[in-house]
Design a protein around this motif. Structure first.
Motif, PDB file in Angstrom:
ATOM      1  N   ILE A  24      14.580  24.402   8.503  1.00 33.71           N
ATOM      2  CA  ILE A  24      14.998  25.447   9.434  1.00 33.71           C
ATOM      3  C   ILE A  24      14.521  26.775   8.856  1.00 33.71           C
ATOM      4  CG2 ILE A  24      16.978  26.680  10.396  1.00 33.71           C
ATOM      5  CD1 ILE A  24      18.487  24.006  10.390  1.00 33.71           C
ATOM      6  N   PHE A  25      13.697  27.472   9.615  1.00 34.17           N
ATOM      7  CA  PHE A  25      13.200  28.784   9.197  1.00 34.17           C
ATOM      8  C   PHE A  25      13.836  29.854  10.068  1.00 34.17           C
ATOM      9  CE2 PHE A  25       9.948  26.238   7.180  1.00 34.17           C
ATOM     10  CZ  PHE A  25       9.676  26.943   6.019  1.00 34.17           C
ATOM     11  N   LEU A  26      14.433  30.847   9.427  1.00 36.42           N
ATOM     12  CA  LEU A  26      15.130  31.910  10.133  1.00 36.42           C
ATOM     13  C   LEU A  26      14.302  33.191  10.224  1.00 36.42           C
ATOM     14  CD1 LEU A  26      18.697  31.366   8.619  1.00 36.42           C
ATOM     15  CD2 LEU A  26      17.756  30.467  10.770  1.00 36.42           C
ATOM     16  N   GLY A  27      12.996  33.043  10.309  1.00 33.27           N
ATOM     17  CA  GLY A  27      12.122  34.171  10.602  1.00 33.27           C
ATOM     18  C   GLY A  27      11.539  34.894   9.404  1.00 33.27           C
ATOM     19  N   GLU A  64       5.969  19.095  12.153  1.00 35.73           N
ATOM     20  CA  GLU A  64       6.870  18.096  12.742  1.00 35.73           C
ATOM     21  C   GLU A  64       8.288  18.216  12.195  1.00 35.73           C
ATOM     22  OE1 GLU A  64       3.944  17.180  11.222  1.00 35.73           O
ATOM     23  OE2 GLU A  64       2.742  16.790  13.010  1.00 35.73           O
ATOM     24  N   ARG A  65       8.439  18.860  11.043  1.00 38.70           N
ATOM     25  CA  ARG A  65       9.752  19.001  10.396  1.00 38.70           C
ATOM     26  C   ARG A  65      10.376  20.377  10.613  1.00 38.70           C
ATOM     27  NH1 ARG A  65       8.790  17.827   4.285  1.00 38.70           N
ATOM     28  NH2 ARG A  65      11.042  18.168   4.204  1.00 38.70           N
ATOM     29  N   ILE A  66       9.656  21.297  11.262  1.00 38.29           N
ATOM     30  CA  ILE A  66      10.098  22.692  11.328  1.00 38.29           C
ATOM     31  C   ILE A  66      10.818  23.018  12.633  1.00 38.29           C
ATOM     32  CG2 ILE A  66       9.291  25.096  11.420  1.00 38.29           C
ATOM     33  CD1 ILE A  66       7.097  24.308   9.416  1.00 38.29           C
ATOM     34  N   ILE A  67      11.948  23.706  12.479  1.00 39.05           N
ATOM     35  CA  ILE A  67      12.687  24.315  13.581  1.00 39.05           C
ATOM     36  C   ILE A  67      12.787  25.789  13.199  1.00 39.05           C
ATOM     37  CG2 ILE A  67      14.850  24.356  14.883  1.00 39.05           C
ATOM     38  CD1 ILE A  67      15.345  21.487  13.672  1.00 39.05           C
ATOM     39  N   ALA A  68      12.371  26.694  14.088  1.00 34.21           N
ATOM     40  CA  ALA A  68      12.253  28.087  13.671  1.00 34.21           C
ATOM     41  C   ALA A  68      12.673  29.070  14.749  1.00 34.21           C
ATOM     42  CB  ALA A  68      10.804  28.370  13.271  1.00 34.21           C
ATOM     43  N   VAL A  69      13.022  30.267  14.297  1.00 35.97           N
ATOM     44  CA  VAL A  69      13.252  31.411  15.171  1.00 35.97           C
ATOM     45  C   VAL A  69      12.424  32.582  14.650  1.00 35.97           C
ATOM     46  CG1 VAL A  69      15.564  30.728  15.940  1.00 35.97           C
ATOM     47  CG2 VAL A  69      15.314  32.143  13.882  1.00 35.97           C
ATOM     48  N   ARG A  70      12.295  33.580  15.501  1.00 36.44           N
ATOM     49  CA  ARG A  70      11.471  34.745  15.196  1.00 36.44           C
ATOM     50  C   ARG A  70      12.276  35.799  14.441  1.00 36.44           C
ATOM     51  NH1 ARG A  70       7.481  37.310  19.520  1.00 36.44           N
ATOM     52  NH2 ARG A  70       6.553  38.939  18.246  1.00 36.44           N
ATOM     53  N   GLU A  97       1.494  26.556  14.426  1.00 35.28           N
ATOM     54  CA  GLU A  97       1.455  25.461  15.405  1.00 35.28           C
ATOM     55  C   GLU A  97       2.836  24.908  15.738  1.00 35.28           C
ATOM     56  OE1 GLU A  97      -1.320  22.714  13.660  1.00 35.28           O
ATOM     57  OE2 GLU A  97      -3.003  24.101  13.924  1.00 35.28           O
ATOM     58  N   PHE A  98       3.835  25.758  15.688  1.00 32.79           N
ATOM     59  CA  PHE A  98       5.195  25.425  16.097  1.00 32.79           C
ATOM     60  C   PHE A  98       5.784  26.711  16.668  1.00 32.79           C
ATOM     61  CE2 PHE A  98       4.988  26.462  11.623  1.00 32.79           C
ATOM     62  CZ  PHE A  98       5.941  27.451  11.472  1.00 32.79           C
ATOM     63  N   PRO A  99       6.746  26.595  17.554  1.00 31.05           N
ATOM     64  CA  PRO A  99       7.264  27.797  18.217  1.00 31.05           C
ATOM     65  C   PRO A  99       8.091  28.686  17.296  1.00 31.05           C
ATOM     66  CG  PRO A  99       8.341  25.823  19.069  1.00 31.05           C
ATOM     67  CD  PRO A  99       7.313  25.370  18.095  1.00 31.05           C
ATOM     68  N   ILE A 100       7.811  30.003  17.355  1.00 25.67           N
ATOM     69  CA  ILE A 100       8.602  30.980  16.605  1.00 25.67           C
ATOM     70  C   ILE A 100       9.040  32.145  17.489  1.00 25.67           C
ATOM     71  CG2 ILE A 100       7.467  30.438  14.420  1.00 25.67           C
ATOM     72  CD1 ILE A 100       6.130  33.293  14.704  1.00 25.67           C
ATOM     73  N   ASP A 101       8.878  32.043  18.798  1.00 28.63           N
ATOM     74  CA  ASP A 101       9.135  33.188  19.663  1.00 28.63           C
ATOM     75  C   ASP A 101      10.600  33.387  20.055  1.00 28.63           C
ATOM     76  OD1 ASP A 101       6.502  34.073  19.682  1.00 28.63           O
ATOM     77  OD2 ASP A 101       5.964  32.685  21.283  1.00 28.63           O
ATOM     78  N   ARG A 113      28.005  19.049  14.291  1.00 28.49           N
ATOM     79  CA  ARG A 113      28.522  20.415  14.376  1.00 28.49           C
ATOM     80  C   ARG A 113      27.536  21.277  15.169  1.00 28.49           C
ATOM     81  NH1 ARG A 113      32.326  21.013  10.365  1.00 28.49           N
ATOM     82  NH2 ARG A 113      32.374  19.260   8.934  1.00 28.49           N
ATOM     83  N   LYS A 114      28.057  22.136  16.014  1.00 29.98           N
ATOM     84  CA  LYS A 114      27.204  23.086  16.718  1.00 29.98           C
ATOM     85  C   LYS A 114      26.741  24.132  15.708  1.00 29.98           C
ATOM     86  CE  LYS A 114      27.178  25.934  20.884  1.00 29.98           C
ATOM     87  NZ  LYS A 114      28.045  26.440  21.973  1.00 29.98           N
ATOM     88  N   ALA A 115      25.451  24.414  15.708  1.00 30.61           N
ATOM     89  CA  ALA A 115      24.888  25.381  14.762  1.00 30.61           C
ATOM     90  C   ALA A 115      24.024  26.383  15.517  1.00 30.61           C
ATOM     91  CB  ALA A 115      24.065  24.663  13.698  1.00 30.61           C
ATOM     92  N   PHE A 116      24.305  27.642  15.325  1.00 25.48           N
ATOM     93  CA  PHE A 116      23.555  28.734  15.936  1.00 25.48           C
ATOM     94  C   PHE A 116      22.660  29.325  14.858  1.00 25.48           C
ATOM     95  CE2 PHE A 116      22.953  33.179  17.160  1.00 25.48           C
ATOM     96  CZ  PHE A 116      22.683  33.084  18.518  1.00 25.48           C
ATOM     97  N   MET A 117      21.356  29.418  15.141  1.00 29.51           N
ATOM     98  CA  MET A 117      20.418  29.972  14.175  1.00 29.51           C
ATOM     99  C   MET A 117      19.714  31.180  14.775  1.00 29.51           C
ATOM    100  SD  MET A 117      17.503  26.952  14.250  1.00 29.51           S
ATOM    101  CE  MET A 117      16.118  27.886  13.647  1.00 29.51           C
ATOM    102  N   THR A 118      19.610  32.233  13.988  1.00 32.72           N
ATOM    103  CA  THR A 118      18.968  33.469  14.404  1.00 32.72           C
ATOM    104  C   THR A 118      18.458  34.179  13.158  1.00 32.72           C
ATOM    105  OG1 THR A 118      19.260  35.471  15.753  1.00 32.72           O
ATOM    106  CG2 THR A 118      21.104  34.840  14.319  1.00 32.72           C
ATOM    107  N   HIS A 119      17.591  35.153  13.345  1.00 30.95           N
ATOM    108  CA  HIS A 119      17.117  35.891  12.176  1.00 30.95           C
ATOM    109  C   HIS A 119      18.208  36.816  11.644  1.00 30.95           C
ATOM    110  CE1 HIS A 119      14.567  37.767   9.272  1.00 30.95           C
ATOM    111  NE2 HIS A 119      14.716  38.963   9.831  1.00 30.95           N
TER     112      HIS A 119
END
Length: 184
Positions: A33-36, A65-71, A84-88, A99-105
């Motif tokens: 998980i990348f937070l920007g 394939e392993r990355i989940i990201a936000v900008r 090559e994965f979404p960051i927008d 558990r519900k998880a909210f991710m943001t920069h």
């Protein structure tokens, strides 16, 4: 159960990103998980050592394939054309081990918003941006996580990231040392 490595504020430092991925792999992280703030160092930061955004693009694209990201606030439209994965997205909501998880920069939403965005007792709010690691539960029982920065730590902290698994959340320095942890 699934294990996640949470990384924020890379700011173009290839050497530290490699170290963070090694910690993720040592902990058998299924997802990253990348937070920007991936490639650019930003106008308020100096040029980081081991600054190599093109290498980071190559490394991250090999792991897409392993990355989940936000900008992040330092990420640009140009960055999203080479990765090559979404960051927008400015935020994303996931289910992490039930558990519900909210991710943001963290530059648009911060921990004070955690109860107003649909999180409840036992859920997780993740943000970066401040470069200061935080791991706590707020008065509503929501886990608040800021993994810190792997490049420009602030507030006297070490370069850090986090691991989330079925046992809980732990902050780690880039040598894989646990600096704080909370169990579920």
């Amino acid at each position: 159960m699934t294990t996640y490595a949470v990384i924020s504020d890379v700011h173009g430092n290839a050497e530290n990103l490699e170290k963070a991925i090694k910690v993720a792999d040592t902990n058998r992280a299924d997802f990253l998980i990348f937070l920007g703030d991936f490639l650019n160092h930003g106008p308020r930061n100096g040029l980081p050592s081991s600054y190599d955004p093109m290498y980071i693009v190559k490394l991250l694209n090999s792991l897409k394939e392993r990355i989940i990201a936000v900008r992040g606030n330092c990420d640009s439209e140009v960055d999203s054309t080479v990765l090559e994965f979404p960051i927008d997205a400015s935020y994303n909501t996931l289910i992490i081990n039930g558990r519900k998880a909210f991710m943001t920069h963290g530059h648009r939403y911060d921990e004070t918003d955690s109860e107003y965005i649909g999180l409840a007792n036992g859920d997780i709010f993740m943000s970066g941006h401040t470069h200061c690691p935080v791991l706590k539960q707020n008065r509503a029982g929501i886990y608040i996580l800021n993994p810190g920065s792997i490049t420009f730590p602030r507030g006297g902290s070490d370069k850090s990231m986090a691991i989330i698994n079925e046992q809980g959340i732990s902050l780690r320095d880039l040598t894989n040392g646990v600096t704080a942890e909370l169990t579920f």
